[in-house]
Structures are given as C-alpha cells and as structure tokens.
Design a protein around this motif. Structure first.
Motif, short mmCIF file in Angstrom:
data_model
loop_
_atom_site.label_atom_id
_atom_site.label_comp_id
_atom_site.label_asym_id
_atom_site.label_seq_id
_atom_site.Cartn_x
_atom_site.Cartn_y
_atom_site.Cartn_z
N MET A 22 0.86 -1.19 0.00
CA MET A 22 0.00 0.00 0.00
C MET A 22 0.89 1.23 0.00
O MET A 22 1.92 1.27 0.69
N LEU A 23 0.50 2.20 -0.78
CA LEU A 23 1.24 3.45 -0.83
C LEU A 23 0.34 4.54 -0.26
O LEU A 23 -0.79 4.73 -0.72
N THR A 24 0.86 5.19 0.75
CA THR A 24 0.04 6.19 1.44
C THR A 24 0.70 7.56 1.33
O THR A 24 1.90 7.70 1.57
N SER A 25 -0.13 8.53 0.95
CA SER A 25 0.36 9.92 0.94
C SER A 25 -0.35 10.66 2.08
O SER A 25 -1.15 10.06 2.82
N THR A 26 -0.13 11.92 2.17
CA THR A 26 -0.80 12.68 3.23
C THR A 26 -2.29 12.78 2.97
O THR A 26 -3.08 12.98 3.88
N SER A 27 -2.70 12.61 1.73
CA SER A 27 -4.12 12.78 1.43
C SER A 27 -4.86 11.48 1.12
O SER A 27 -6.08 11.42 1.22
N ASP A 28 -4.16 10.42 0.70
CA ASP A 28 -4.89 9.20 0.29
C ASP A 28 -3.96 7.98 0.34
O ASP A 28 -2.77 8.10 0.58
N ALA A 29 -4.57 6.83 0.06
CA ALA A 29 -3.78 5.58 0.00
C ALA A 29 -4.23 4.78 -1.20
O ALA A 29 -5.38 4.88 -1.64
N ASN A 30 -3.31 3.98 -1.74
CA ASN A 30 -3.62 3.18 -2.95
C ASN A 30 -2.94 1.82 -2.85
O ASN A 30 -1.77 1.73 -2.42
N LYS A 44 2.22 7.87 -13.20
CA LYS A 44 1.60 9.19 -13.32
C LYS A 44 0.20 9.19 -12.71
O LYS A 44 -0.17 10.09 -11.94
N LYS A 45 -0.56 8.15 -13.00
CA LYS A 45 -1.94 8.10 -12.53
C LYS A 45 -1.99 7.90 -11.01
O LYS A 45 -2.84 8.46 -10.33
N LEU A 46 -1.05 7.08 -10.55
CA LEU A 46 -0.96 6.84 -9.11
C LEU A 46 -0.64 8.16 -8.38
O LEU A 46 -1.24 8.48 -7.35
N ALA A 47 0.30 8.91 -8.99
CA ALA A 47 0.66 10.19 -8.40
C ALA A 47 -0.54 11.13 -8.36
O ALA A 47 -0.77 11.83 -7.36
N ASP A 48 -1.30 11.10 -9.45
CA ASP A 48 -2.51 11.95 -9.50
C ASP A 48 -3.51 11.53 -8.42
O ASP A 48 -4.09 12.36 -7.72
N ASN A 49 -3.72 10.21 -8.31
CA ASN A 49 -4.70 9.69 -7.34
C ASN A 49 -4.31 10.06 -5.90
O ASN A 49 -5.17 10.36 -5.07
N GLU A 93 -1.03 3.22 -12.85
CA GLU A 93 -1.93 3.43 -11.71
C GLU A 93 -1.57 2.58 -10.49
O GLU A 93 -1.93 2.91 -9.37
N ASN A 94 -0.82 1.49 -10.73
CA ASN A 94 -0.65 0.54 -9.64
C ASN A 94 0.78 0.14 -9.32
O ASN A 94 0.99 -0.81 -8.56
N VAL A 95 1.74 0.78 -9.91
CA VAL A 95 3.11 0.30 -9.74
C VAL A 95 4.03 1.41 -9.19
O VAL A 95 3.89 2.57 -9.57
N ALA A 96 4.93 0.96 -8.32
CA ALA A 96 5.96 1.87 -7.81
C ALA A 96 7.29 1.11 -7.77
O ALA A 96 7.30 -0.12 -7.58
N PHE A 97 8.39 1.83 -7.97
CA PHE A 97 9.70 1.19 -7.98
C PHE A 97 10.59 1.79 -6.90
O PHE A 97 10.65 3.01 -6.74
N ILE A 98 11.26 0.87 -6.16
CA ILE A 98 12.29 1.29 -5.21
C ILE A 98 13.54 0.46 -5.51
O ILE A 98 13.50 -0.43 -6.37
N ARG A 99 14.63 0.75 -4.82
CA ARG A 99 15.85 -0.01 -5.08
C ARG A 99 15.70 -1.44 -4.56
O ARG A 99 15.00 -1.69 -3.58
N LEU A 100 16.41 -2.33 -5.21
CA LEU A 100 16.35 -3.75 -4.88
C LEU A 100 16.70 -4.00 -3.40
O LEU A 100 15.99 -4.70 -2.68
N PHE A 143 3.87 4.99 -18.74
CA PHE A 143 4.04 4.02 -19.83
C PHE A 143 2.91 4.12 -20.86
O PHE A 143 2.99 3.58 -21.95
N GLY A 144 1.81 4.75 -20.42
CA GLY A 144 0.63 4.78 -21.30
C GLY A 144 -0.20 3.52 -21.14
O GLY A 144 -1.14 3.29 -21.91
N VAL A 145 0.16 2.70 -20.17
CA VAL A 145 -0.60 1.48 -19.89
C VAL A 145 -1.19 1.62 -18.49
O VAL A 145 -0.44 1.84 -17.52
N ARG A 146 -2.50 1.52 -18.39
CA ARG A 146 -3.19 1.85 -17.14
C ARG A 146 -2.65 1.08 -15.94
O ARG A 146 -2.36 1.65 -14.88
#
Lengths: 409, 234
Positions: A106-114, A154-159, A200-207, A193-196
């Motif tokens: 789960m990714l949580t920002s100050t305003s929402d979670a996804n 991008k979409k995740l960031a917007d959400n 909308e659902n992916v995040a990358f961190i270091r291995l 990527f232009g792929v929903r």
C-alpha cells in the motif's frame, strides 16, 4: 524434350503483350504475398517488442506459482550468493537480464492511499532490460544518492495527489514472519508508460531496500530476461527455458506471459495462410485463363501437332511446361517487385504510431523485414502451384480430337 | 475371308465399307457411304469432287485423324480404325506424312526445327536428323533458309517446308489436303512438279484431296467423289 521445352518457352512469348500483362499480374500477387509476410512478421515483432521491452522482458524466471498471488516467501531457488545470476551471464543467447523483487503493498500519501505492486529493482541492470528510465515524465529515474527514493506511475501520483519530492509511506507484509513493515520514501520521479495497469498501480524502489523491508535477505522473486532474438522464448525448443525450469523455478517466455498476444499472433499467421490461399487462387485462375486463351488461339496448331504423330501426353507436357515457364518468369518479376516494395518500406517504415491494437499501442514505426523464407518458400510454391494448375488445360489440350481441331482455322 | 484378303493384298491403303455419319443439329448426315478404296504403293492419286462431296472426311478417316462410323481402314494391312489414341499417334508419326492447305508450320520454330520435329518425336539420333534436314532442304530449294521462321517465308516457300516436313520422316504415304489452294499458278506448278519428281524418283506414295485441275492432270489416278460416294475412278 528440349524441343518441347523450347517450343513451350517460345509459345509463352508469342503474344508478348498478353504474357507481359499476365507476368505483371502474377508477379504483383507474389510481391503482395511477400510484402504481407514481411509486414505481418514485423507487426508481430513490433507487438511483442511493445509488450515486452517496456518492462516485462522477453521472458521471466520465478519460483513456480509465484505469479498466482505473489507470495512474498516464494523467492527463486538456487540463487544463493547470486549463483543463478552468475550462471545467466554465460548464456550466449541472452542480451541482458535483471533481478527484481515484487510484492503487493500500500502506498500512502498525506491525502490518500492506494493498493500497489511495489518492485525492487537494480537501477543500472534494469536499464538494460526495461524502459522505465525512458518513460520518466517528472523528476528522475533511480540514480545514485538517496536510497529512500521511490518512483511512481503518473496516474498513481494523481490519485494520491503527490509530486516529486513529496513523502509517501510503503506498507508491505514481511516474509516468513507476516508482520507489516512500513517505510517512508520520497518521490524521486514519475513515469508514464501509457498502460493503465503500470501507471496506476506500480511503484519502484531499489532492490536492496525492497529486500530489506520484505525481509528477503538476498532473495529475489523475478529475473527478467531479454534475448538477442526475441523469437527464442516462443520456440518449442526453448533451451534456456528448459535449463532454468528446475528446482521449483519456472521460466515463462513472452508467449506464456502474454497469452492473448500469442493467440493474436497465431491468428495473424493463420490469416497470412488464408491470404496466401486467396492470392495463389487468383494467380491460379490468372494462369489458367492465360493458358486457355493461348490454347484456343492455337487449336489448329494442336491439330497439326497431333496429326503429325505427337502423342496426347507430349501435348499435355508442353502445356505444363508453358505453365511452369510462365510461373518461373512471373516469379522473377514478383521477386524483383517484392524486393523493391519491401526494400522501400524497410527503409522508411510504415507509421502505425499511436494506433492501439490488441491492447497494445504501437510506439514505433513498423519496418517490414526481408526474410530468406520469402524467397525460398513463396516463389517455389507459386511455381509448383502454377504447374499443377496447368494440368487442367494440359488435359484439355491432350484430349483435342485432331480432325476437330484442324477444322478450327 | 478378310484375313486372307489382307495377307494377299499388296495395297498400301485400303478401306472396307467405310461409312461416316455425323449429326447436324438433330439431323443425321451421311458424309461417306460404305466406301471401298485401295491405293497401291507408289501411286500419285488425286481425290476430287465438289465441296461437301466427302474429300476431307475421307482423308481424315484414311489418316486416322477421325474414326469411321462403320467399316475399316487398313494401311499396310494394319487396321488403323481399331487402334487406340497413342497407337494411332505413333502410326501417323511413322507411316503418314501430311501436307495441309494452309501450310500449318509451327510459327515459333525455325524451318529446320519444323522439319526436324517429327524425326525428334520418332527418336532419330541428332546426327541423322541434321543430315536428313539438310538433304531435304536442298531437295526443296530452301537450303539457305533453314534458320528462318515461317513468317519470314512466302506462301510457296512455306508449302515447300511443309512438303519437306511430310517427306523427311520417310512415311509410307503422304496425304495432301488441297496443297495448292493458297498458291499462285507458277508456285503451284513448281510444287506439283516437285512432288511428282519425289514420287517418281523416291517412290513416295501421294494421295491428294483437291479442286486443282493441275494436280488432277498430273495424277496417275483420279477418283471423283459425289455426295459421299465414288462417282468415277480412273
């Protein structure tokens, strides 16, 4: 035999205009067939490339059944001290590969979670397999420096109403113990990527970070592979696939990872077969028509040939030779036309960019390929097919009654 | 009875009650009525008669190009009317030479190749073929034109090539259907003389179907047909 051959060859050039028109018509058919093959093969390759080279890779290694529900404990076996990764470096068919870990979270920002899938990647190796670094629309890709950076879609960031530099919290379940682990990251960059599903659902961190928060030690969940020839993973004899599908691991080629795409490509090949059937059918009737026109014009001559003692089988052979030679000359014309056509478009490409087909958006021009098979399969097929088609007019000519034919002048 | 007759006969060509009928719409037309003709080796015979008298039909039956409705045709004692398609082709190739009204050379072959063609399908060796071609071209006065195509020759020259083609395979009999019909008088005279010389010096048997009085005058035997029957035979 040589005289009959010579006779047949000269006969097809008796009516030059008709023969030239027939040769052009048949040649265009062959060139169209060769071009369709070149285009469809390139289309398929472009689709596979579009599907695999953005992120997934041409093939992937996982522990068996990992992909069903991404159980975090199911790391790839036999990779203690990176043994498997070292072994992969010796594979000559491979162009590049990269290790990954991934987990639901789960990714949580100050305003929402996804809900997200969080990937742990090796930024440098990842560059050789996927195009994340090229799809950045804001901020930066994971470079050297601050280890607590995350890049998001991008979409995740917007959400989540977040931008570059904002803080977010990643929550995942730790392996073996089942505890939740929370870690704070700062958004380092935003990709699109232009792929929903990706945006909308992916995040990358270091291995290393990912392995740490997931309690995996040096364990990895996935190795993405890119091959020098992207057809290799879809081949029946997929050597690397067999070699690494051991000890509970399994290798999936792109055809297994994207079953819909594989089906579409199969269907495309089938369509090519139908197209070949139709084109060769048209060509067959073209040849038959030319032969019959020539035959009716020369009816009296066949009467003479039969009268002087030519056996029906020799007359039939002559017509078959004529069909063969017409097809041979047409094939040469078709090959030249095909070379010009494919050569031109392989240089300048066909612009399908932005067009979506089978849930894939073409991002590059399509460059039809010249392939040896276009020259060693289609022209001989045409010649054999046309020669077989010549049997019908040949039989007709063989059955001519000399006395009737001699009355035709 | 017929067998005995065949064994004793020295006829090169013979018909026995040959009859030919065909359908014209729904009406049956008899082109030849039970005809009996015999031609001996070395004859120079003309069959004449008005149009529709049955000349071409008779020639087609004698050459095996058509089959009689009833009766039999014998060449060298062999009943050709009983032969299969391939047997007939081989028989025509080896025993019968043809000369047609419109020359009917193969336009895509040269003069030499046209003459060589029959020998080629006879399976004669190349050396002999070339020797015979050159010899016959000399005989018909076209030695310098061997490499020309038929379209590059005059009508008379084309008919000479047609005669050379008919003769070169050394057939038992040459059947000529109106061979002078498309030629001027002088050329026709030359050709008739040439064929007569071949008949006299080489013993080649000629059978003509013709309207041409000059051929009739040169013939040793003249058969006149009328309404599918022999009207006179002298």
């Amino acid at each position: 035999m040589w005289l009959i051959l010579r006779l047949a060859f000269r006969n097809i050039f008796r009516n030059k205009r008709r023969t030239i028109l027939s040769v052009i018509a048949i040649g265009v058919g062959l060139a169209a067939m060769m071009f369709a093959d070149a285009l469809i093969v390139s289309l398929g390759e472009t689709m596979v490339r579009s599907a695999t080279q953005d992120f997934s890779g041409n093939a992937q290694i996982h522990q068996e059944s990992f992909t069903k529900n991404l159980e975090v404990e199911k790391v790839i076996t036999g990779n203690e001290n990176n043994l498997l990764l070292k072994k992969l470096e010796d594979e000559s068919e491979l162009q590049s590969f990269t290790p990954r870990v991934l987990s639901y979270g789960m990714l949580t920002s100050t305003s929402d979670a996804n809900n997200i899938v969080v990937y742990g990647i090796d930024p440098e190796k990842e560059k050789t397999v996927s195009k994340i670094s090229q799809r950045m629309v804001a901020g930066e890709y994971l470079g050297p420096g601050n280890e607590r950076k995350i890049i998001v879609g991008k979409k995740l960031a917007d959400n989540l109403n977040i931008g570059v530099g904002d803080r977010v919290v990643v929550t995942v379940a730790r392996a073996h113990v089942g505890d939740l682990s929370q870690e704070m990251f700062r958004v380092g960059g935003i990709f699109a990527f232009g792929v929903r599903e990706m945006d909308e659902n992916v995040a990358f961190i270091r291995l290393k970070q990912a392995q740490s928060i997931l309690n995996l030690g040096e364990g990895i969940h996935e190795i993405a592979l890119n091959f020098k020839d992207l057809n290799i993973p879809a081949q029946k004899n997929f050597v690397i696939g067999t070699r690494y599908s051991r000890g509970g691991n399994i290798v999936y080629g792109w055809n297994k990872m994207f079953k819909d795409l594989a089906s579409i490509l199969q269907f495309t090949q089938f369509s090519l077969g139908i197209l070949a059937f139709i084109l060769f059918g048209i060509i067959a009737f073209g040849i038959m028509n030319t032969l019959f026109m020539s035959l009716y014009e020369r009816m009296f001559e066949f009467g003479v040939l039969r009268a002087v003692g030519t056996r029906p089988s020799v007359v039939a052979r002559m017509i078959i030779y004529e069909a063969f030679m017409l097809a041979l000359v047409s094939s040469v014309a078709g090959i030249i036309m095909g070379l010009i056509l494919i050569g031109f478009f392989s240089k300048y490409g066909i612009d399908y960019r932005g067009i979506e087909y089978a849930h894939l958006v073409f991002k590059d021009k399509i460059y039809p390929h010249l392939r040896l098979i276009q020259f060693i399969l289609y022209p001989p097929c045409l010649i054999v097919f046309a020669t077989l088609v010549g049997i019908y007019p040949a039989l007709y000519a063989a059955r001519i009654i000399p006395a009737v034919a001699l009355r035709k002048k | 009875m017929i067998q005995n007759f065949q064994e004793l006969s020295d006829d090169m060509l013979r018909t026995e009650n040959v009859m030919k009928t065909y359908m014209s719409g729904e009406v049956e037309v008899t082109a030849l009525h039970e005809m009996n003709i015999a031609i001996k080796k070395g004859e120079f015979t003309a069959i004449a008669g008005p149009s529709g008298s049955g000349k071409s039909t008779l020639l087609n039956l004698l050459s095996g190009l058509d089959k009689p409705s009833s009766g039999k045709v014998f060449i060298n004692q062999k009943a050709i009317s009983d032969m299969s398609g391939n047997q007939l082709s081989d028989f025509r190739r080896d025993h019968i030479g043809f000369i047609f009204q419109s020359y009917n050379l193969i336009p895509v072959l040269t003069v030499k190749e046209n003459i060589e063609y029959i020998m080629l399908i006879q399976g004669i060796a190349e050396a002999e073929r070339l020797e015979r071609v050159n010899e016959i071209l000399n005989d018909v006065g076209l030695a310098s034109m061997g490499n020309r195509r038929p379209s590059q020759l005059s009508g008379g020259q084309q008919q000479r090539v047609a005669i050379a083609r008919a003769v070169v395979s050394r057939p038992d009999i040459i059947l000529a259907d109106e061979p002078t019909a498309n030629l001027d008088s002088k050329t026709a005279d030359n050709l008739i003389n040439m064929m007569q010389t071949m008949n006299e010096t080489k013993g080649i048997t000629f059978l003509f179907s013709t309207h041409d009085k000059r051929i009739m005058d040169h013939s040793k035997r003249l058969i006149i047909l009328k309404d599918g029957k022999i009207d006179s035979d002298n």
